[in-house]
Write a protein that holds these residues in place. Structure first.
Motif, PDB file in Angstrom:
ATOM      1  N   ASP A  77      60.492 -11.252  36.728  1.00  0.00           N
ATOM      2  CA  ASP A  77      61.592 -10.289  36.858  1.00  0.00           C
ATOM      3  C   ASP A  77      62.834 -10.940  37.462  1.00  0.00           C
ATOM      4  OD1 ASP A  77      60.210  -8.088  35.822  1.00  0.00           O
ATOM      5  OD2 ASP A  77      59.475  -7.448  37.791  1.00  0.00           O
ATOM      6  N   ARG A  78      62.645 -11.732  38.520  1.00  0.00           N
ATOM      7  CA  ARG A  78      63.807 -12.348  39.186  1.00  0.00           C
ATOM      8  C   ARG A  78      64.503 -13.326  38.245  1.00  0.00           C
ATOM      9  NH1 ARG A  78      64.640  -8.391  41.988  1.00  0.00           N
ATOM     10  NH2 ARG A  78      62.639  -7.508  41.425  1.00  0.00           N
ATOM     11  N   LEU A  79      63.727 -14.064  37.456  1.00  0.00           N
ATOM     12  CA  LEU A  79      64.343 -14.982  36.497  1.00  0.00           C
ATOM     13  C   LEU A  79      65.195 -14.216  35.496  1.00  0.00           C
ATOM     14  CD1 LEU A  79      61.299 -17.338  35.794  1.00  0.00           C
ATOM     15  CD2 LEU A  79      63.317 -17.877  37.164  1.00  0.00           C
ATOM     16  N   SER A  80      64.723 -13.054  35.076  1.00  0.00           N
ATOM     17  CA  SER A  80      65.452 -12.289  34.064  1.00  0.00           C
ATOM     18  C   SER A  80      66.741 -11.692  34.607  1.00  0.00           C
ATOM     19  CB  SER A  80      64.572 -11.163  33.517  1.00  0.00           C
ATOM     20  OG  SER A  80      64.452 -10.099  34.438  1.00  0.00           O
ATOM     21  N   MET A  81      66.898 -11.653  35.917  1.00  0.00           N
ATOM     22  CA  MET A  81      68.092 -11.060  36.509  1.00  0.00           C
ATOM     23  C   MET A  81      69.114 -12.092  36.951  1.00  0.00           C
ATOM     24  SD  MET A  81      66.491  -7.934  38.732  1.00  0.00           S
ATOM     25  CE  MET A  81      68.135  -7.319  39.112  1.00  0.00           C
ATOM     26  N   GLN A  82      68.839 -13.366  36.723  1.00  0.00           N
ATOM     27  CA  GLN A  82      69.824 -14.375  37.092  1.00  0.00           C
ATOM     28  C   GLN A  82      71.064 -14.263  36.209  1.00  0.00           C
ATOM     29  OE1 GLN A  82      68.494 -18.428  37.465  1.00  0.00           O
ATOM     30  NE2 GLN A  82      66.570 -17.853  38.435  1.00  0.00           N
ATOM     31  N   ARG A  83      72.163 -14.741  36.728  1.00  0.00           N
ATOM     32  CA  ARG A  83      73.397 -14.776  35.939  1.00  0.00           C
ATOM     33  C   ARG A  83      73.244 -15.792  34.806  1.00  0.00           C
ATOM     34  NH1 ARG A  83      73.955 -18.082  40.245  1.00  0.00           N
ATOM     35  NH2 ARG A  83      74.842 -20.143  39.882  1.00  0.00           N
TER      36      ARG A  83
END
Length: 568
Positions: free
Chosen positions: A517-523
């Motif tokens: 999830d955190r990877l998918s929210m990176q800029r």
């Protein structure tokens, strides 16, 4: 990278006024108190709750019903829990609005306004006395907030948070699943270390292995060295930021797979049983990545950017993040370019396909995209393994099929055949080939054929590449031979940069789904090789386009861009 996107239907219904919900639910650390039956019954109950969370569907198959913004009715399928709280349940942020965590380990505890991420032990050590914003949730309080939007502290949640109409049995199923969601830390993490592995198949040359391993080992060593003395904190590089509670040392193992691909699953199972890891990083194979991909899906094991041109193309799989769709994506780009750039849609297209996985993926990418665009299936001619397309065979094909476009998904052995078309009055207007399949030999394309031969090119324009790739040199110390044309070291560098940020964003919430999830929210990332690496929730292919190129004249031709970035 962008945050979650609200469903288009809701955007229309609610006039674009909604972003992410504040707070949803809270969990306890165990599943006690719900009276779940043992064995299959308990597993079925969890599966039903998971479906409610991820798809907004009741056990009956009907959509969950709710209201938002006071009195606007919505179906659960239009605004699923996962769309805001994400798959790992740790929440998200978008447009300045924060969606709080729903996982058991976090929300079984009181929530505080100040330093909400600190553990009870840390709050005690720091002698923090501020009162909680809300107490820990009981089952009753959790059901109440789901139905009314009022949390145990009496605070009303954001209006976009759905208020659900759920009968008691359905509510119990959802609560049971929420209590299990990211309730225990994932394997591969202990109090001091996060363990990773990388996979190498045995046909990969020693030079290519080192091109990947040297930057990875350099990064791990640098991370562990620069973080010494920082206690329980993660330190993001020289001049970077610290995040309290995040720090763990990194350990990297190499899992070497030998023999036939149908034996790889057993080998991977043995490695994972002997040494549980949090995720796979990189990895390299000249062949099909599918056996490793399937293993990761079945074990819910993240795999971050393997170096493969033959990824699995799937709209539903979750645990492997790829740089691109590989050869398939080049076929897609050719289809989209021909459909959008031509004044009239080409009336006759022929694909000539060399037997093998590369030709398979190139042709499938074109055919499936072409048909999705409303066109008919192209004519396909297949060459046997090792067969070379002769000039006579190509001229015969042209005379018989009269194509306006030929897609030659073959190697450089077809160059003489293409050259024979030069000057022929009935030759097709355009011949397409794959620059990735041709490799460095693309520059040997006969000059007579360059005016009508176009190349799918999945990387950044070569004239712009040095300004981005130079940063990868920082992790190449000790690499005795450098072969930038393979893009192994530069892609490994890109993987490391995204990993670095992902570890920071994950904080100490060491759950595999949360990591993804955190990877998918990176800029969006501007890194070597690809024009842009961008993500969104559920997206698994970071580079989403391709250039169409043409070779210029002369003995040392340059690639000349003939299109903008063709998005797949």
């Amino acid at each position: 990278m962008s945050g979650p996107r609200l469903k288009p239907l809701l955007k229309s219904t609610l006039k674009g006024t909604f972003a992410m919900a504040l707070g949803l639910i809270v969990l306890a650390a165990s599943a006690a108190g719900l009276g779940a039956a043992p064995g299959d019954k308990a597993s079925a109950a969890l599966a039903q709750g998971e479906r409610m969370y991820r798809e907004g569907l009741l056990p009956s198959g009907e959509p969950m019903q709710a209201v938002v913004s006071g009195d606007v009715p919505v179906a659960g399928t239009s605004f699923t829990c996962v769309s805001c709280h994400l798959r790992g349940g740790l929440g998200s942020w978008e447009g300045g609005i924060v969606t709080l965590a729903t996982n058991g380990a976090r929300l079984a505890l009181p929530r505080y306004w100040k330093f909400p991420n600190l553990s009870p032990e840390e709050r005690k050590d720091l002698k923090l006395q501020n009162p909680p914003a809300r107490p820990a949730y009981t089952d009753e309080a959790l059901a109440h907030v789901l139905r009314t939007g009022i949390d145990p502290g009496g605070r009303e949640l954001h209006p976009i948070m759905p208020r659900y109409y759920l009968k008691d049995p359905d509510m119990a199923l959802l609560i049971k699943y929420l209590r299990s969601l990211s309730a225990q830390l994932s394997p591969g993490v202990d109090a001091t270390t996060i363990r990773f592995a990388t996979v190498i198949t045995d046909e990969v040359s020693p030079e290519d292995q080192q091109a990947m391993l040297v930057p990875m080992n350099n990064y791990v060593a640098r991370h562990n060295q620069i973080s010494n003395g920082f206690g329980n904190r993660m330190y993001l590089g020289v001049g970077g930021n610290e995040m309290s509670g995040s720090y763990r040392k990194l350990a990297l193992s190499v899992w070497r797979l030998k023999g036939a691909p149908d034996t790889w699953t057993r080998q991977l199972e043995a490695y994972l049983a002997k040494e549980p890891v949090f995720a796979l990083l990189g990895g390299i194979s000249y062949g099909d990545w599918k056996p490793i991909h399937t293993f990761c899906e079945s074990r819910q094991l993240p795999c971050l950017f393997p170096l493969t041109d033959l990824p699995v193309v799937s709209d539903t799989d979750w645990y492997t993040l790829y740089f691109s769709k590989g050869y398939y994506q080049e076929g897609q780009a050719a289809a989209r370019y021909l459909h959008g750039a031509a004044e009239s849609t080409p009336s006759r297209i022929v694909q000539v396909i060399q037997d093998g996985p590369e030709g398979r993926d190139l042709s499938a990418g074109f055919r499936e995209t072409w048909q999705e665009l409303g066109q008919g299936a192209p004519k396909e001619i297949r060459l046997a393994k090792g067969e070379t397309l002769s000039p006579a065979a190509l001229r015969s094909l042209v005379q018989q099929e009269k194509p306006t476009v030929i897609l030659l998904w073959t190697g450089p052995g077809a160059f003489e055949a293409i050259k024979s078309l030069a000057g022929q009055p009935d030759r097709p207007g355009t011949v397409f080939m794959s620059s990735r399949l041709l490799g460095a030999k693309a520059y040997a394309l006969p000059e007579q054929a360059r005016t009508f031969t176009w190349l799918t090119y999945p990387y950044r324009d070569p004239k712009d590449e040095p300004s981005a790739s130079k940063y990868a040199d920082s992790l190449l110390a000790g690499l005795t031979e450098r072969h930038p044309e393979t893009r192994i070291s530069t892609r490994t560098y890109s993987m490391i940069q995204i990993l670095r940020q992902g570890l920071m964003d994950m904080d100490r919430n060491f759950y595999r789904d949360n990591f993804m999830d955190r990877l998918s929210m990176q800029r969006d990332q501007v890194l070597p090789d690809y024009l842009r690496l961008s993500f969104g929730p559920g997206q698994r292919y970071a580079s989403k386009g391709c250039f169409i190129m043409q070779l210029g004249p002369g003995p040392e031709p340059r690639l000349i861009r003939k299109s903008e970035w063709v998005i797949h």
